[in-house]
Design an enzyme around this catalytic site. Structure first.
Site, PDB file in Angstrom:
ATOM      1  N   THR A  83      41.274   1.483  11.526  1.00 15.65           N
ATOM      2  CA  THR A  83      39.937   1.938  11.175  1.00 15.65           C
ATOM      3  C   THR A  83      39.108   0.715  10.826  1.00 15.65           C
ATOM      4  OG1 THR A  83      38.644   3.017   9.402  1.00 15.65           O
ATOM      5  CG2 THR A  83      40.886   2.430   8.883  1.00 15.65           C
ATOM      6  N   CYS A 197      33.541   1.442  15.150  1.00 17.74           N
ATOM      7  CA  CYS A 197      34.280   2.545  14.549  1.00 17.74           C
ATOM      8  C   CYS A 197      35.318   2.944  15.578  1.00 17.74           C
ATOM      9  CB  CYS A 197      33.362   3.716  14.210  1.00 17.74           C
ATOM     10  SG  CYS A 197      34.257   5.159  13.578  1.00 17.74           S
TER      11      CYS A 197
END
Length: 232
Positions: A83, A197
């Site tokens: 992430t 992202c």
């Protein structure tokens, strides 16, 4: 090949993509029936997301540090965090383990510099776009000038990530929103765009963008595999 440890679950959609990319690149490098030696600890994203909203980054750091320790105890020789946003707490992870930790911004920064890029647009969660933990690292370690969307565009980009992509929803109208944001970044002088992202690559492919696309998920996974092979 050394063992790659992955902290996943933020969201599981992108963690599944990491697993696929890590093994695909291993096979491309080693051939035959090879796949990566890897471990994954998957956290529950619901409490993570709640703590993000309240800004309790110390508690988040403790949770991810614990996940990293689990990986190290299980035999991981390198830890990666699947992430971008949660690299906000990378120092807590690094301090919790003795094995190396590969920061997601570094393979991306290196690839951008190798391509001759100096000004880059950044798409990601509101935390990644608005806080300095990510843009600061790109500037200080890689000499990159980062440009982010305006406030209304940031809200759209963030909403689509959390309300759609994290749930596996890939919509054409949301792709169009991202394409317009990328076009605006290009008009403001960005030479490329970072998919900052790990879910965005589910929505935006290189052919969807007027700018060259640098996908942090793919670059991070590839760098982990290269380290695991070259360090063996």
């Amino acid at each position: 090949m050394k063992t790659i440890g992955v902290i996943g679950g933020m969201s599981w959609e992108s963690s599944a993509e990491y697993y696929k990319l890590i093994n695909r690149h291993t096979k491309a490098r080693l051939g035959g029936h090879h796949n990566a030696r890897s471990l994954m600890v998957t956290v529950d994203f619901a409490p993570i997301e709640a703590l993000q909203r309240t800004g309790d980054w110390p508690a988040l750091g403790e949770q991810l540090a614990d996940a990293a320790r689990q990986l190290e105890r299980g035999g991981a020789e390198l830890v990666i965090l699947a992430t971008n946003t949660m690299h906000r707490v990378c120092e807590a992870i690094e301090q919790a383990i003795d094995v190396p930790f590969l920061h997601i911004a570094d393979p991306t920064g290196a690839a951008l510099r190798a391509a001759g890029i100096e000004r880059v647009g950044l798409l990601g969660t509101r935390y990644t776009m608005e806080q300095t933990f990510y843009t600061g690292r790109l500037r200080e370690r890689h000499g990159l000038e980062t440009r982010v969307p305006d406030e209304a565009e940031r809200a759209d980009v963030h909403r689509i990530i959390y309300d759609e992509l994290c749930h596996g929803k890939v919509k054409d109208d949301s792709r169009a929103v991202y394409q317009r944001v990328i076009e605006t970044l290009a008009a403001r002088g960005a030479q490329a765009v970072i998919l900052g992202c790990t879910e965005i690559s589910l929505l935006i492919k290189p052919e969807d963008s007027v700018l060259p696309v640098f996908d942090t998920t793919a670059l991070h996974a590839q760098a982990a595999v290269e380290w695991a092979i070259e360090s063996a």
